[in-house]
Design an enzyme around this catalytic site. Structure first.
Site, mmCIF file in Angstrom:
data_model
loop_
_atom_site.group_PDB
_atom_site.id
_atom_site.type_symbol
_atom_site.label_atom_id
_atom_site.label_comp_id
_atom_site.label_asym_id
_atom_site.label_seq_id
_atom_site.Cartn_x
_atom_site.Cartn_y
_atom_site.Cartn_z
ATOM 1 N N SER A 1 0.822 -1.210 0.000
ATOM 2 C CA SER A 1 0.000 0.000 0.000
ATOM 3 C C SER A 1 0.853 1.256 0.000
ATOM 4 O O SER A 1 1.944 1.275 0.580
ATOM 5 C CB SER A 1 -0.906 0.006 1.238
ATOM 6 O OG SER A 1 -1.528 1.257 1.419
ATOM 7 N N TYR B 1 -2.921 -0.142 9.899
ATOM 8 C CA TYR B 1 -3.009 -0.744 8.565
ATOM 9 C C TYR B 1 -1.687 -0.562 7.814
ATOM 10 O O TYR B 1 -1.132 -1.521 7.266
ATOM 11 C CB TYR B 1 -4.157 -0.115 7.789
ATOM 12 C CG TYR B 1 -4.158 -0.470 6.325
ATOM 13 C CD1 TYR B 1 -4.486 -1.758 5.903
ATOM 14 C CD2 TYR B 1 -3.815 0.467 5.350
ATOM 15 C CE1 TYR B 1 -4.472 -2.101 4.557
ATOM 16 C CE2 TYR B 1 -3.801 0.139 4.005
ATOM 17 C CZ TYR B 1 -4.126 -1.146 3.612
ATOM 18 O OH TYR B 1 -4.104 -1.479 2.282
#
Length: 324
Positions: free
Chosen positions: A130, A157
């Protein structure tokens, strides 16, 4: 006969599109997904329903953190290529449900790597990372590069995604497991995730409800259309590291768009104007993202084709068709 490609997260947004592309080029695909309720499971089931009647696809409802089950599946089908897209997504959700990220993103990634490293003749593991690993920092007018610092994640995350990269690096070093981590930049388009801003904005605008604009509209994102993302995934899959190594590659559009500009573009696609409520930045959010994709382009010829206005129009048309 060539072994099937294993795609984890096959009921997810990116996984669903990747499976369709692989099938379209004649690959056999095995998809796995737990189909949890992080967002509407009916949307995930509807994605899976689009595979009905397509030859070459089989689906297993499975938790990727179940290491024994994943390993057994890889052995049974002599899997040599994996596209690992299953993960617990979302920055804000991680503030309230941290252990979901520990299981899906950390234990799940380890489970997949273990299955791959024991597979005979294994060729390539491509997995989802990501852009959030870069943390919150100014772009300075230049794209984030893969060798930029990634030591200050601002959400759990992001921390789990960076941890996955480090785990993969260690497995490449220890076992010669060929891997490519793809740092996705704000993927959008038809069949997308309802927790993403463009999706939730569309829902509220069409209902006549106000939208909450965080960061007071000053944030910017490198919005990347789903078809362009899949181009990059397939390109990376087809170009494994020359040595049994691990690498990370950015995959984005390289054209950051301000949040207010995105909303204006979405309003034109929908044909309605949003009532906006300005809010401060939320914990875990970053100010801007901007992908330098020169490495992926050099490797695969990657070149995004769909600009934001076209992509959001495709999404708006799909949304009206799906929800009525």
């Amino acid at each position: 006969m060539t072994a099937p490609v294993l795609v984890t997260g096959a009921a997810g947004f990116i996984g669903h599109a990747t499976v369709h592309r692989l099938l379209a080029r004649g690959e056999r695909v095995i998809g796995i997904d737990i189909v949890n309720d992080y967002y509407d499971p009916a949307l995930k089931e509807a994605r899976l329903a689009t595979f009905a009647g397509i030859e070459g696809f089989t689906f297993h409802r499975m938790d990727i953190a179940d290491a024994e089950a994943v390993a057994a599946l890889v052995r049974a089908h002599c899997i040599t290529r994996v596209v690992h897209l299953a993960a617990q997504a979302g920055v804000r959700y991680s503030l309230e449900n941290p252990f979901a990220y520990e299981r899906s993103n950390l234990a799940g990634h380890l489970s997949v790597m273990e299955a791959c490293r024991h597979a005979e003749g294994f060729e390539h593991l491509v997995y989802a990372s990501s852009s959030s690993v870069y943390g919150d920092r100014p772009t300075g007018g230049a794209g984030f590069r893969e060798d930029d610092p990634t030591v200050s994640p601002v959400s759990l995350y992001a921390a789990t995604k960076r941890a996955c990269e480090l785990m993969s690096h260690s497995y490449a070093h220890l076992y010669g497991l060929p891997q490519t981590g793809l740092r996705f930049f704000t993927v959008y388009g038809p069949w997308g995730r309802p927790d993403m801003a463009y999706f939730s904005f569309t829902q509220k605008i069409l209902r006549g409800e106000p939208i909450e604009v965080y960061g007071e509209g000053k944030m910017a994102r490198d919005f990347t259309y789903i078809d362009d993302i899949v181009d990059g995934i397939i390109g990376a899959l087809d170009h494994p590291p020359a040595a049994k190594d691990h690498r990370v590659l950015n995959i984005g559009d390289s054209h950051p768009v301000g949040l207010l500009d995105m909303i204006e573009t979405l309003e034109r696609a929908i044909g309605r104007t949003a009532e906006k409520i300005m809010r401060p930045m939320q914990p875990g959010d970053v100010t801007a993202t901007f992908a330098d994709v020169s490495r992926l382009r050099a490797l695969t010829g990657y070149k995004p084709k769909v600009m934001l206005a076209e992509g959001l129009q495709h999404f708006a048309d799909w949304y009206r068709g799906y929800y009525g």
